[in-house]
Design a protein around this motif. Structure first.
Motif, PDB file in Angstrom:
ATOM      1  N   TYR A 170      43.653 130.147 -23.233  1.00 13.87           N
ATOM      2  CA  TYR A 170      44.187 130.742 -22.009  1.00 13.87           C
ATOM      3  C   TYR A 170      43.861 132.234 -21.993  1.00 13.87           C
ATOM      4  O   TYR A 170      43.440 132.794 -20.978  1.00 13.87           O
ATOM      5  N   GLU A 208      41.510 133.754 -23.483  1.00 12.91           N
ATOM      6  CA  GLU A 208      40.082 133.980 -23.272  1.00 12.91           C
ATOM      7  C   GLU A 208      39.701 133.821 -21.807  1.00 12.91           C
ATOM      8  O   GLU A 208      38.837 134.542 -21.291  1.00 12.91           O
ATOM      9  N   VAL A 209      40.337 132.881 -21.120  1.00 11.59           N
ATOM     10  CA  VAL A 209      40.078 132.703 -19.685  1.00 11.59           C
ATOM     11  C   VAL A 209      40.513 133.960 -18.915  1.00 11.59           C
ATOM     12  O   VAL A 209      39.782 134.453 -18.050  1.00 11.59           O
ATOM     13  N   THR A 234      37.995 136.785 -19.710  1.00 10.64           N
ATOM     14  CA  THR A 234      36.697 136.601 -19.055  1.00 10.64           C
ATOM     15  C   THR A 234      36.763 137.019 -17.588  1.00 10.64           C
ATOM     16  O   THR A 234      35.938 137.800 -17.108  1.00 10.64           O
ATOM     17  N   LEU A 248      29.086 134.162 -21.510  1.00 13.84           N
ATOM     18  CA  LEU A 248      29.848 135.195 -20.801  1.00 13.84           C
ATOM     19  C   LEU A 248      31.337 135.084 -21.052  1.00 13.84           C
ATOM     20  O   LEU A 248      32.118 135.894 -20.553  1.00 13.84           O
ATOM     21  N   ARG A 290      34.789 132.295 -21.396  1.00 13.04           N
ATOM     22  CA  ARG A 290      35.330 130.951 -21.185  1.00 13.04           C
ATOM     23  C   ARG A 290      36.040 130.959 -19.838  1.00 13.04           C
ATOM     24  O   ARG A 290      36.731 131.918 -19.517  1.00 13.04           O
ATOM     25  N   ILE A 291      35.867 129.913 -19.042  1.00 15.20           N
ATOM     26  CA  ILE A 291      36.489 129.910 -17.719  1.00 15.20           C
ATOM     27  C   ILE A 291      37.609 128.889 -17.581  1.00 15.20           C
ATOM     28  O   ILE A 291      38.269 128.835 -16.553  1.00 15.20           O
ATOM     29  N   THR A 292      37.823 128.079 -18.609  1.00 15.22           N
ATOM     30  CA  THR A 292      38.962 127.159 -18.597  1.00 15.22           C
ATOM     31  C   THR A 292      39.281 126.772 -20.032  1.00 15.22           C
ATOM     32  O   THR A 292      38.408 126.836 -20.893  1.00 15.22           O
TER      33      THR A 292
END
Lengths: 447, 565
Positions: free
Chosen positions: A166, A168-169, A172, B390, B392-394
């Motif tokens: 979470y 890391e999301v 990002t 790049l 993590r998106i989820t």
């Protein structure tokens, strides 16, 4: 082809009616040298029997949670789903409908969304909930963006107990959006000093409870200090069942509550699709992302429901929208709301007590294995143990012994020096035999 | 109905509306109260035994008091949700020509395979040695997607189309920053006809949005584009086939112009279903494109999700794909391999070869130390070899439940069936166009369309009927309305996408029904439209009221004061 009703004869008649000689005349705008002359280099069509056989063969190479003593959690949990849930979500009118933009013929979806929003708000002890997000992790990133809109600040503080993926999301998305994130170091025993991280530049503090190591967190002091400094408290949960037994974030001063709803009604499915739950205070309603369903009346005065406040959304506001989100997690929120309705308050509370009792029992048994130490003071259905050997190896050894025994902390945090920690969950699906098998396998693996 | 004497059993002179019912029900159409009006806090549909006494470990954090979650027993719950379902229109109910949304048939085989225990009942964090089949499935899906698009790599994890757009634009931003142009390339060009998600996405990750004005032929012109291109332009977000239902004839020139000035081409793949097996975005110069598995590859829309939006990436962007990704065991490029093996590596596969085997390629690379001949799941940037993810998106690995349904669709159709599906979708849309062109107005002239046909409301002028009214009258005829008022570039848009799932007979009836409505509108029978729908579970709903005083959850009614004597 079983899914394509047109016959060659139909196609011929239709081309004639359209007034072209062959199908490629309809693709005339595709540059000539880019139009493929033959189908791509992939296998030909297959019957149901063959497709099912191929996919079943792949499925057979995986170990299903229900086939072994199973204790893996860390953000996704194995729970029993009543048979009627899966039956109902497969009704054509639910499964094959679209976003309810035509409310006159979508009252089924709209009413269950309204009921879902009520259940989620009550579960979190908050004033208003939306019609769901993709999942808990993306919901958390959206909560941070929302806090930035509310506070007009751009710095989030993440607790070291927040699920590392979470976090890391959030990092990002924040990096891409040019926002600041302060991530506290991994916090195995809920000992971090969150208060020290809060000042007048902070937009929000993001804290998970139960946290990723299983500890329960009292959020009241954090909420109090955050509010004193004009910041919001974003409370995260990954185990929705915990809310049947543990003080909800809404009662501890949270401004936004966001979490993963998978535990109620949604299968593990290797990590998705899941359903993000998102609730907040009434005063922040217009800064909330995602769809909202509201009550109204029709032309004959009958109660009905519609999607509302869509002036926040991308199809109206375009680059000024509160979020770029277009869908919610419709069918998963249907599964959630049906399962929650079947549980009811009495069932949810009992289910939560069973989960807690099973985890307490397991913690006792594992704590007796030589070299194993349970690290938590408090927990719901998940806790962390320290092993005398790297947990990743132990988990593989357990798998060879037919037990799926938890998530090594190093899988989530590879270079944090937490190699000897294992996060273990126990839900209502575990029997006494499962726990005995786990303890014995662990003893064997460590011998 | 006739009795045995062949005479009507009762007079048919009175209308249904003249016979209100006590319950408000209309036979099969049942009114259903809210859960909170029929449930009880002590009712449950789940039998669970209280645990034996134990010492809780909750510290001071035990929840006190009622939560507010009434329950129902199973028979009550079944009835509640079945009745709700009967107020919904689905693809299985009737023709669902919602342009841009691609409401094609949802095969039930796909539902079955998603529920195999080895798919539906595996945990994202169990040891990778116990989920080799799942990783193989992801790898196989990736191979299909890269082959069909002609792109070298794909990132599977986006949870929906808009999430895929976000990832694609993040990859572009990452590439621009890697070239040291992050401070200057801040503009994203978006045509006026774009989906609302495009500008919302670009703005979300810090780009400034500049619109590309529409032309009166429905196409984007390379000359218009060139005049906007400069060192500040990061990318263009272009839908192709576009939202007017037209293929962009200058797409290759547009891509070339973008690349010449160092910008990237993001293609919104919402309409990929029109061109699968006919042309490949990779050949057209696309750098990134999301694919809505719930549109093109028929994973169910489910009343608004869950979707899935994998993004295919060009060589220029592949290195920035996020974690996680799967590394196939026998790739010749172990360490650099993305989620997918490239199409060219797979070129030698003979048609009809079973896609499930070891996944071996002709020249297997030696296994990396300690990895063996297994699929690897790369979850951290530090393990990504030469790539520069790049981020993590989820959490976890994306929408496995949708991957398997989409792969089931692809295996079922095969290369030949997918190409045929695109052709049929385009043919069906053109057939509808041919059936209505003389009555309704086509904003860009009567020219071939792709998988959807766009009408405007010029033909309704002076009838007193709007696009919305026309759509609501379609409901009474048993159809789901088409997409209305989108795209924004034409007035009163009506975007009709019949999909390949409709038979000729079904389209003939649909065209006949729309023609009848069109004639009625032109004859001045406005009432048939302005009050519609008359026959749906609800008449038109008051959306203004809903927004002005939002009621977003159920609250218990205030206790009624005792009436005074």
């Amino acid at each position: 082809m079983r899914y394509l009703p047109l016959s060659d004869e139909d196609r011929g008649e239709m081309l004639a009616r359209v007034g072209v000689a062959n199908i490629d005349d309809l693709f005339a705008d595709v540059p000539k040298d880019k139009l493929l002359k033959a189908p791509p280099d992939l296998p030909r069509r297959k019957g149901e029997l063959e497709v099912e056989r191929i996919l079943a063969r792949m499925a057979a190479r995986n170990v299903a949670a229900s086939s072994v003593p199973f204790f893996v959690g860390a953000g996704a949990y194995k729970h029993h789903i009543p048979a009627s849930v899966d039956h109902l979500i497969q009704r054509s009118e639910f499964l094959t409908s679209y976003t309810p933009y035509q409310p006159e013929i979508s009252q089924g979806t709209l009413q269950y969304l309204f009921e879902f929003q009520t259940q989620v708000a009550n579960l979190a002890a908050m004033e208003v909930a939306n019609a769901s997000m993709y999942d808990g992790s993306t919901g958390t990133a959206e909560a941070v963006l929302m806090a930035h809109r509310v506070t007009k600040r751009r710095k989030a503080v993440l607790s070291g107990g927040l699920h590392p993926q979470y976090a890391e999301v959030v990092r990002t998305l924040s990096r891409m959006a040019g926002d600041e994130v302060v991530s506290l170091p991994p916090d195995v025993t809920a000992a971090e000093d969150l208060l020290a991280a809060i000042d007048d530049t902070v937009s929000c503090v993001v804290v998970q409870t139960p946290d990723v190591f299983g500890n329960l967190r009292d959020l009241r002091a954090v909420a109090e200090k955050a509010h004193r400094h004009g910041a919001l408290l974003v409370a995260v949960f990954t185990e929705a069942v915990s809310l049947g037994l543990v003080t909800p974030p809404g009662d501890m001063g949270a401004d936004i509550v966001v979490g993963e709803g998978q535990s109620i009604g949604v299968p593990l499915s290797f990590g998705g699709p899941y359903v993000g739950l998102f609730a907040t205070r009434q005063k922040y309603l217009r800064q909330m992302p995602g769809r909202l369903c509201g009550e109204t009346v029709d032309a004959e005065g009958r109660r009905g429901f519609v999607l509302t406040l869509s002036t926040r959304e991308q199809h109206i506001r375009r680059d000024k929208a509160t979020s770029n989100i277009c869908t919610n997690s419709g069918l998963c929120c249907l599964a959630f709301t049906i399962h929650m309705t079947l549980l009811g308050e009495a069932g949810l509370k009992r289910l939560a007590r069973i989960n807690h009792a099973n985890a307490v029992k397991l913690a006792g048994m594992l704590g007796e294995v030589r070299g194993v130490e349970v690290l938590n003071d408090t927990f719901f259905n998940e806790f962390t143990i320290r092993l005398p050997r790297p947990a990743a190896e132990v988990v593989e050894a357990l798998a060879r012994r037919g037990v799926l025994g938890g998530v090594p902390a190093s899988r989530l945090l590879p270079s944090a020096g937490l190699d000897d920690l294992l996060v273990v969950a126990s839900t209502e699906v575990n029997t006494d035999e499962d726990r005995t098998a786990f303890a014995a396998a662990l003893k064997g693996a460590l011998a | 109905m006739l009795n045995r004497q062949g005479r009507p059993t009762a007079s048919n002179e009175t209308r249904a509306a003249d016979h209100p019912t006590f319950t408000g029900n209309r036979a099969l159409q049942q009114e259903e109260p809210l859960l909170f009006e029929i449930g009880r806090l002590d009712a449950t549909g789940v039998d669970l035994d209280e645990p034996e006494d134990f010492a809780p470990r909750l510290g001071t954090l035990e929840r006190k008091g009622a939560i507010g979650l009434p329950g129902l027993t199973e028979p009550e719950a079944m009835r509640h949700y079945v009745r709700l379902s009967q107020k919904n229109f689905g693809i299985d109910t009737g023709l669902f020509p919602l342009g841009s949304c691609t409401m094609k048939h949802n095969a039930r085989l796909n539902e079955r395979v998603a529920r195999l225990p080895g798919i539906g009942d595996i945990h994202p964090l169990q040891p990778t040695s116990t989920v080799q089949g799942a990783l193989e499935l992801m790898s196989e899906l990736a191979r299909y997607l890269t082959t069909l698009t002609g792109m070298p790599a794909v990132a599977l994890s986006p949870k929906a189309g808009a999430h895929g757009e976000m990832l694609g634009m993040m990859a572009i931003k990452a590439a621009i920053e890697a070239k040291g142009e992050g401070a200057t390339r801040k503009t994203v060009l978006v045509p006026d006809s774009a989906h609302g998600t495009n500008p919302a996405t670009a703005a979300l990750i810090g780009f400034a949005v500049k619109p590309v004005p529409a032309r009166d032929d429905g196409w984007v012109h390379v000359d218009d584009m060139r005049s906007l291109l400069g060192p500040d332009v990061a990318a263009v977000m272009l839908t192709n086939p576009n939202t007017c239902g037209l293929f962009e004839p200058q797409i290759v020139e547009i891509a070339k112009a973008l690349h010449e000035v160092g910008a990237y081409f993001y293609c919104d793949g919402a309409n990929f279903n029109a061109i699968v097996g006919k042309t490949r975005p990779g050949d057209l110069g696309v750098d990134a494109m999301h694919i809505n598995l719930h549109k093109t590859f028929s994973t169910p829309h489910g009343g608004g999700g869950p979707g899935a939006g994998p993004v295919v990436l060009s060589e220029r962007l592949a290195a920035y794909a996020p974690v996680p990704f799967v590394r196939a065991p026998s790739s010749p490029l172990a360490g650099e391999d993305r989620l997918a093996r490239s199409a060219s590596e797979e070129g030698g596969r003979a048609e009809g070869t079973p896609v499930v085997s070891s996944g071996a390629t002709p020249t297997p690379a030696p296994p990396r130390k300690g990895e063996g001949n297994a699929f690897q799941l790369v979850e951290h940037a530090g393990d990504a070899g030469g790539a520069e993810p790049l981020g993590r998106i989820t959490a976890f690995h994306g929408q496995m439940g949708m991957y398997v349904r989409a792969l089931s669709y692809m295996l079922s159709h095969g290369a030949d069936g997918m190409r045929q599906a695109s052709e049929d979708a385009v043919l069906n849309a053109n057939y509808v166009r041919a059936g209505l062109a003389d009555l309704m107005s086509l904003p860009f002239g009567d020219k071939p369309c792709m998988h959807e046909v766009l009408f405007d409301d010029a033909w309704l002028k002076d009838t007193g009927v709007t696009t919305l009214d026309f759509a609501k009258a379609m409901i009474d005829e048993g159809y789901h309305p088409m997409t209305m008022y989108f795209p924004l570039v034409v007035h009163g848009a009506m975007l009709i996408e019949p999909t390949e799932s409709e038979s000729k007979a079904s389209l003939d009836l649909f065209v006949a029904a729309l023609r009848d409505l069109a004639f009625a509108a032109k004859r001045g029978e406005a009432e048939r439209f302005t009050g519609a729908p008359y026959h749906a579970p609800r008449r038109r709903l008051d959306e203004t009221r809903a927004a002005r005083q939002p009621i977003l959850k159920w609250t218990p009614p205030a206790p009624v004061a005792e009436a005074a004597e």
